[in-house]
Design an enzyme around this catalytic site. Structure first.
Site, PDB file in Angstrom:
ATOM      1  N   GLU A 129      -1.665  -1.621  -5.308  1.00  0.00           N
ATOM      2  CA  GLU A 129      -2.193  -0.654  -5.985  1.00  0.00           C
ATOM      3  C   GLU A 129      -2.369   0.441  -6.956  1.00  0.00           C
ATOM      4  O   GLU A 129      -0.863   0.729  -7.200  1.00  0.00           O
ATOM      5  CB  GLU A 129      -3.244   0.696  -4.757  1.00  0.00           C
ATOM      6  CG  GLU A 129      -2.467   1.370  -4.767  1.00  0.00           C
ATOM      7  CD  GLU A 129      -2.992   1.468  -3.532  1.00  0.00           C
ATOM      8  OE1 GLU A 129      -3.746   2.140  -3.159  1.00  0.00           O
ATOM      9  OE2 GLU A 129      -1.510   2.418  -2.494  1.00  0.00           O
ATOM     10  N   ASP A 169       1.077  -1.213  -0.185  1.00  0.00           N
ATOM     11  CA  ASP A 169       0.151  -0.236   0.075  1.00  0.00           C
ATOM     12  C   ASP A 169       0.813   1.152  -0.271  1.00  0.00           C
ATOM     13  O   ASP A 169       1.802   1.067   0.708  1.00  0.00           O
ATOM     14  CB  ASP A 169      -0.644  -0.145   1.654  1.00  0.00           C
ATOM     15  CG  ASP A 169      -1.450   0.703   1.366  1.00  0.00           C
ATOM     16  OD1 ASP A 169      -2.468   1.296  -0.069  1.00  0.00           O
ATOM     17  OD2 ASP A 169      -1.750   1.619   2.427  1.00  0.00           O
ATOM     18  N   ASP A 185      -3.383   0.999   7.187  1.00  0.00           N
ATOM     19  CA  ASP A 185      -2.551   0.580   6.080  1.00  0.00           C
ATOM     20  C   ASP A 185      -2.297  -1.067   5.937  1.00  0.00           C
ATOM     21  O   ASP A 185      -1.765  -1.353   4.917  1.00  0.00           O
ATOM     22  CB  ASP A 185      -1.190   1.304   6.606  1.00  0.00           C
ATOM     23  CG  ASP A 185      -1.801   3.154   6.099  1.00  0.00           C
ATOM     24  OD1 ASP A 185      -2.723   3.464   5.387  1.00  0.00           O
ATOM     25  OD2 ASP A 185      -0.908   3.738   6.717  1.00  0.00           O
TER      26      ASP A 185
END
Ligand SMILES: [Zn+2]
Length: 377
Positions: free
Chosen positions: A277, A183, A359
């Protein structure tokens, strides 16, 4: 697999070598501009541009007329012409604007020379370059493979660098049977699904603060010069500060690049499947201008590095689409908890009562989604 790798080093040319580099920069610029004029004129007259070959055929005559062109590395001159031709091709494919004249005032000056018949080689901490001879350099890492070309660069602070492009055969890395989710963070640079948080590199961010301060000083000096009716080119204090800012900026970028190289290599070595991502998800979250530009560049350059290293070493990089709600799902039971504001750093799942770090939970979801994509591919 044959891959091309770029290496950047600082070089320390002697006074004589510096003179020769500056001369070569001048000639490369001259040839570029000379043929740019011809190209534009021909276009105006005939509606068609020139070709690389047509220009190249005129080079010998030009060299006869202007003998100083013969005093520099002929491949550099040729490459400059090639660059012009490439710029026109891209222009006609609507990929960029029309080529513009190269100016002596451009902050960074560079020329590129190519490897032919051993004209470029390394000898200890020196590199042999056409027309320059042996130039001392800081060999901070080994160059592997066959050298294809070398770009010699002079930056605004008067330092000299080379970028070496070499081609080498890369073997896939040993498989680790491990997968990881990443992330990209706001306070931390990256959060890994194994619980690791990679902070934004304290030293670098100190340098960034310093850069910001010096940039403000630069704007003040520009304003001061303007208020006193002094042209910026003649404003000594402004010019001095400008060089200082350029030096700092260079430093920040180098440190960043180094940090991202080490991080991406470590991740590729340790894992077979890397899930990340899509970048645009978080692009808008930052508002400090400078911080934003540097972290945006870092994020995209990090993903680029992960991608080509995954390709080189036989690993898999999976990009998760923008719409995936990585911070809204419970990574343990899959319960959808809806959007959370950015201040929420920790939360407890109402369904399974698991307590989450925002997170790390997101990176676990990214991992699960990535593995789902790999399995269904
Ligand atoms: Zn849950």
């Amino acid at each position: 697999m044959l891959v091309k790798k770029a290496y950047k080093f600082r070089i320390y040319p002697t006074r004589e070598q510096k003179r020769q580099i500056v001369k070569t920069l001048g000639c490369s610029r001259f040839v570029f501009n000379h043929f740019l004029v011809k190209w534009n004129d021909t276009y105006k007259q005939t509606g068609k541009g020139l070709t690389y070959n047509a220009c190249s055929a005129q080079l010998p005559q030009l060299k006869k007329e202007l003998s100083w062109l013969k005093e520099v590395d002929s491949i550099a001159v040729q490459t400059s012409l090639q660059n012009l031709s490439d710029a026109f091709s891209r222009f006609f494919k609507k990929q960029n604007k029309a080529p513009r004249f190269k100016s002596k005032k451009h902050l960074v000056q560079s020329y590129t020379t190519k490897q032919t018949n051993g004209n470029i080689s390394m000898e200890g901490n020196k590199i042999k370059l056409p027309k320059l001879g042996l130039v001392r350099f800081t060999k901070s890492r080994e160059v592997h493979g066959r050298i294809i070309n070398v770009t010699i660069r002079r930056n605004p602070s008067g330092k000299y660098f080379i970028s070496i492009l070499a081609e080498t055969d890369v073997q896939p890395l040993v498989k680790t049977e491990s997968a990881i989710g990443i992330d990209l963070g706001i306070t931390d640079f990256a959060i890994l699904s194994d619980g690791h948080k990679i902070d934004n590199n304290k030293f670098t961010s100190n340098m960034e603060k310093k850069l910001k301060r010096e940039q403000r000083k630069l704007s003040r000096r520009a304003l001061h010069a303007k208020n006193n009716g002094i042209n910026l080119l003649g404003a000594k204090n402004y010019q001095k500060q400008k060089r200082k800012v350029a030096r700092l900026y260079d430093k920040v970028l180098n440190q960043r690049a180094d940090f991202l190289n080490k991080l991406s290599t470590a991740i590729i070595k340790n894992h077979d499947v890397i899930c990340i991502e899509d970048l645009n998800t978080k692009g808008m979250l930052r508002n400090h201008k400078l911080a934003k530009s540097i972290s945006d560049v870092s994020w995209s350059s990090f993903v680029t590095k992960l991608q080509y290293k995954a390709d080189w070493y036989g690993k898999t990089l999976v990009k998760i689409s923008r719409g995936f709600p990585s911070s809204q799902l419970c990574s343990v039971c899959g319960h959808h908890t809806g959007k959370k504001s950015l201040e929420v750093r920790e939360w407890t799942c109402p369904a399974c009562h698991m307590h989450h770090d925002r997170d790390i939970n997101a990176s676990n979801n990214i991992l699960a989604e990535g593995l789902r994509i790999v399995a269904s591919a």
